[in-house]
Design an enzyme around this catalytic site. Structure first.
Site, PDB file in Angstrom:
ATOM      1  CD  GLU A   9      11.369 -11.152  -7.756  1.00 49.36           C
ATOM      2  OE1 GLU A   9      10.573 -10.697  -6.699  1.00 49.36           O
ATOM      3  OE2 GLU A   9      12.569 -10.850  -7.917  1.00 49.36           O
ATOM      4  CG  ASN A  29       1.361   0.994   4.142  1.00 50.55           C
ATOM      5  OD1 ASN A  29       1.470   0.057   4.170  1.00 50.55           O
ATOM      6  ND2 ASN A  29       2.778   1.847   4.159  1.00 50.55           N
ATOM      7  N   GLY A  30      -0.621  -0.419   6.360  1.00 46.58           N
ATOM      8  CA  GLY A  30      -0.094  -1.127   7.711  1.00 46.58           C
ATOM      9  C   GLY A  30      -1.307  -2.230   7.940  1.00 46.58           C
ATOM     10  CB  CYS A  56      -0.929   0.100   1.229  1.00 47.75           C
ATOM     11  SG  CYS A  56      -2.141  -1.148   1.555  1.00 47.75           S
ATOM     12  CG  HIS A  61      19.993 -36.196  -0.624  1.00 48.48           C
ATOM     13  ND1 HIS A  61      20.543 -37.381  -0.126  1.00 48.48           N
ATOM     14  CD2 HIS A  61      21.006 -35.635  -0.983  1.00 48.48           C
ATOM     15  CE1 HIS A  61      21.686 -37.425  -0.077  1.00 48.48           C
ATOM     16  NE2 HIS A  61      22.148 -36.205  -0.756  1.00 48.48           N
ATOM     17  CD  GLU A  84      18.411 -12.106  -6.063  1.00 44.02           C
ATOM     18  OE1 GLU A  84      17.696 -12.623  -5.015  1.00 44.02           O
ATOM     19  OE2 GLU A  84      18.242 -11.173  -6.522  1.00 44.02           O
ATOM     20  CD1 TRP A 108       0.402  -6.210  -2.748  1.00 40.40           C
ATOM     21  CD2 TRP A 108       0.232  -6.852  -0.529  1.00 40.40           C
ATOM     22  NE1 TRP A 108       0.922  -7.550  -2.652  1.00 40.40           N
ATOM     23  CE2 TRP A 108       0.611  -7.972  -1.352  1.00 40.40           C
ATOM     24  CE3 TRP A 108      -0.286  -7.043   0.513  1.00 40.40           C
ATOM     25  CZ2 TRP A 108       1.018  -9.093  -0.805  1.00 40.40           C
ATOM     26  CZ3 TRP A 108       0.159  -8.174   1.127  1.00 40.40           C
ATOM     27  CH2 TRP A 108       0.628  -9.236   0.421  1.00 40.40           C
ATOM     28  NE  ARG A 126       4.612   2.014   0.108  1.00 42.72           N
ATOM     29  CZ  ARG A 126       5.615   1.695   0.857  1.00 42.72           C
ATOM     30  NH1 ARG A 126       6.770   2.187   0.441  1.00 42.72           N
ATOM     31  NH2 ARG A 126       5.126   1.381   2.109  1.00 42.72           N
ATOM     32  CE  LYS A 165      15.225 -10.406  -8.969  1.00 42.59           C
ATOM     33  NZ  LYS A 165      15.486 -10.306  -7.284  1.00 42.59           N
ATOM     34  CE  LYS A 187      12.148  -2.137  -4.614  1.00 38.83           C
ATOM     35  NZ  LYS A 187      12.889  -3.288  -5.121  1.00 38.83           N
TER      36      LYS A 187
HETATM   37  C1  F6R Z   1      12.892  -9.840  -4.624  1.00 36.24           C
HETATM   38  C2  F6R Z   1      12.802  -8.734  -3.668  1.00 36.24           C
HETATM   39  C3  F6R Z   1      12.500  -9.235  -2.476  1.00 36.24           C
HETATM   40  C4  F6R Z   1      13.131  -8.192  -1.175  1.00 36.24           C
HETATM   41  C5  F6R Z   1      12.569  -8.830   0.165  1.00 36.24           C
HETATM   42  C6  F6R Z   1      13.161  -7.756   1.259  1.00 36.24           C
HETATM   43  O1  F6R Z   1      13.362  -9.278  -5.935  1.00 36.24           O
HETATM   44  O2  F6R Z   1      13.206  -7.715  -3.944  1.00 36.24           O
HETATM   45  O3  F6R Z   1      12.744 -10.566  -2.089  1.00 36.24           O
HETATM   46  O4  F6R Z   1      14.397  -8.608  -1.317  1.00 36.24           O
HETATM   47  O5  F6R Z   1      11.061  -8.242   0.121  1.00 36.24           O
HETATM   48  O6  F6R Z   1      12.999  -6.261   1.029  1.00 36.24           O
HETATM   49  P1  F6R Z   1      13.742  -5.396   1.793  1.00 36.24           P
HETATM   50  O7  F6R Z   1      15.377  -5.474   1.068  1.00 36.24           O
HETATM   51  O8  F6R Z   1      13.282  -3.906   1.409  1.00 36.24           O
HETATM   52  O9  F6R Z   1      13.834  -5.700   3.155  1.00 36.24           O
END
Ligand code: F6R
Length: 622
Positions: A502, A112-113, A2, A518, A495, A76, A27, A499, A617
């Site tokens: 997601e 937001n929260g 949000c 395993h 990672e 969100w 967001r 990538k 985000k």
């Molecule tokens: C994936 C991604 C998330 C963040 C995670 C932590 O591409 O961006 O997995 O890494 O939500 O977010 P921060 O770094 O803001 O604590």
């Protein structure tokens, strides 16, 4: 999770609010809404389901909504599905319908929260004659403010502080009161909120880019504080209702940092910004060939006294922790544990003053990481935050803060912030090794030279991105991908896999290569794509044999290795090379082709790269 915005001034509010929401859409993007006041007339509330352009269309880009004071929200969903009725703003009136249109309510708000005890508060309000039209916790908090406002006949600040002592959870709240036509009242706990002022207008937002076009002077309101915002000025209060003074911060970075700059997507732009993000982060930590952690407040003596490190984070930041574990243990010989913040916060991990807990976070607002930081502080450990967003809660609460200088990251999938975090952790590892006398000055200089070469090496990888674009068109219809590697290559695989999945929505998993047999290898069938990461000399052959085990079961293989390892081409179907560097730092190079692969696969599948479904985000709820 949000985004909220607000404006009060002398020009039409709605276009400004929509502009701010557009910069916060990363967001949350399942619905959006505005509430605008025109002088003392009641608030006009407009909501729309789906992405922000629906709301913009509905209001003729804001032009159809008169009024110079307003609030906005991009959602969100947490409580209740994405629907008109659950979309914000929410109103205090006992209205029927979704609370939109011209509403006579005394209080209108966005949030937001998460309010954790909203069920209990809702029951209280039901007993006092309130009724509810939505499933949201926000409607409850707006009505609770209204309840105290009327019951005690007090002003907005007092009604809000009374509410704050009753609610549990996190919030950045912006509220308009019918009796205060040109003002917006805000409150904050554990959710981000900035207030900006210019000569004759004031702004609020969940994040700086939303208001940067209008002002560079911002206030970071603290936890459990209230703000009273009028055109061109703002006052802050603590929970007792006493006024407090907050410093104004001048934002020095440019709005261009938050624009696409000719790239098709923010993600591609941010992938290309990695050399700069690394150079700037390195530049702040290494001066004239010497590592300086002065700005973090971490002294050499403190670094010498550490006997254990816990790295705590979520998602990609946790993957940085996984990579750093190998580097710190190998270079500095300190035991490192890497923990998911959402687990760590609920475990009884014993901590001592000689444990350094490092919380890594781009946003500095991730709810679980923040909670883990607080737990670590309570248990007496020393804490260091590695954070990108200046002034964020984690940055402010940690004992020591190391800022990565990646600049604002807009795409939901992190790239440049991840790379800046990796480099920062590498510098920390080298410094730990140096001050503890494990590496010589000459070795230190060698490691720093290797780190300094990384930005140009990434530039070279980016020049060859068309090969990955081509390969991604071949794999765009794949159903399952396995990323495998050992040691640091396993951290890179984690990672790379995230990538991919997601943003492309292709199922993908990362495995420590030796672990695959395993159980999971039973999933490998004809044409399953297996991507092996092979950057570590001593593990190369082991991982390659694990890849061949998959090939014998029908897998299609991609190998990712360093220049010169050409023999890999005899075994795999497609090879990607990255330049050579010191093996400790190869994650910084090897991740770039995997980011590009995820990016192009998402583009080839016609998906919304920058705003993948169900994600946000900044994850400010647990
Ligand atoms: C994936 C991604 C998330 C963040 C995670 C932590 O591409 O961006 O997995 O890494 O939500 O977010 P921060 O770094 O803001 O604590």
């Amino acid at each position: 999770m949000c985004g909220i915005v607000g404006y009060t001034g002398h020009v039409q509010a709605a276009p400004i609010l929509l502009d701010g929401l557009a910069r916060l859409e990363y967001r949350g993007y399942d619905s959006a809404g505005l509430a605008v006041r025109n002088g003392s007339s009641p608030a006009e509330v407009v909501k729309a389901i789906g992405k922000l352009y629906h709301l913009a269309d509905k209001t003729d880009q804001g032009r159809a909504l008169p009024g110079t004071c307003g609030i906005g929200h991009t959602r969100w969903a947490t409580h209740g599905d994405p629907s008109m009725v659950n979309a914000h703003p929410h109103v205090s009136g006992n209205c029927s319908g979704s609370g939109s249109g011209t509403v006579e309510s005394d209080v209108v708000g966005v949030h937001n929260g998460i309010i954790e005890n909203f069920t209990e508060l809702k029951e209280k309000l039901l007993r006092h004659g309130y009724s509810f039209y939505s499933e949201t916790d926000t409607e409850v908090v707006v009505k609770l403010v209204d309840y105290y406002y009327k019951k005690y006949k007090i002003g907005p600040v007092d009604a809000i502080t009374r509410t704050m002592v009753r609610v549990r959870g996190s919030y950045a709240l912006a509220l308009m009161f019918k009796d205060y036509p040109e003002e917006i009242f805000v409150a904050r706990k554990d959710s981000p909120l900035v207030i900006g002022t210019s000569e004759d207008a004031s702004f609020l937002a969940s994040d700086v880019p939303a208001i940067l076009k209008f002002t560079r002077s911002v206030y970071y309101i603290d936890n459990l504080q209230v703000g009273r915002i009028s055109p061109g000025s703002v006052k802050f209060y603590d929970l007792n209702g006493d006024e407090v003074q907050l410093p104004v911060t001048e934002i020095t970075w440019d709005t261009a940092a938050a624009e696409k700059d000719g790239y098709e997507h923010f993600m591609l732009k941010e992938i290309h910004e990695q050399p700069k993000a690394i150079r700037e982060t390195l530049g702040s930590l290494v001066r004239e060939g010497k590592i300086t952690l002065e700005e973090t407040g971490l002294t050499e003596e403190m670094l010498r006294g550490i006997s254990r490190i816990d790295i705590v984070a979520c998602g990609s930041a946790w993957h940085v922790g996984m990579a750093s574990q190998y580097v710190i243990e190998d270079l500095a010989r300190i035991p490192v544990r890497v923990e998911l913040a959402s687990e760590y916060r609920y475990r009884s991990v014993p901590l001592a003053p000689d444990t350094l807990v490092i919380v890594i976070s781009q946003s500095g607002e991730t709810a679980d990481s923040l909670a883990a930081l607080r737990v670590a502080k309570e248990r007496g450990a020393k804490t260091l935050a590695v954070v990108n967003v200046i002034g964020s809660t984690i940055a402010r609460e940690a004992d020591h803060t190391l800022y990565t200088l990646a600049g604002p990251e807009i795409a939901v999938a992190t790239t440049k912030a991840y790379s800046a975090q990796l480099i920062a952790m590498d510098v920390l590892a080298v410094q730990l090794a140096a001050v503890r006398g494990i590496i010589t000055e000459e070795q230190t200089a060698g490691y720093l030279a290797a780190l300094e070469a990384i930005p140009d090496q990434i530039g070279r990888i980016l020049e060859e991105k068309e090969r990955l674009q081509w390969f991604s068109s071949k794999i765009a219809n794949t159903h399952d991908i396995f990323f495998i590697g050992r040691g640091l290559d396993y951290a890179i695989s984690l990672e790379g896999s995230l990538k991919m999945k997601e943003i492309s929505y292709i199922h993908s998993e990362a495995y420590a290569a030796g672990e695959l047999k395993h159980g999971t290898i039973s999933l490998v069938e004809q044409n399953t794509l297996v991507i092996g990461v092979l950057t570590q000399g001593n593990l190369f052959e082991k991982t390659l044999s694990n890849m061949l085990e998959c090939k014998s079961r029908g897998a299609y293989l991609m190998g990712l290795t360093t220049n010169g390892n050409f023999s890999v081409e005899d075994s795999v179907n497609f090879t990607v090379y990255v330049p050579k560097t010191d093996e400790h730092f190869l994650a910084s190079l090897a991740i770039v082709p995997l980011q590009l692969l995820g990016y192009y696969t998402s583009v080839n599948r016609g998906l919304d790269v920058d705003k993948p479904r169900n994600l946000a985000k900044s994850v400010t709820v647990e």
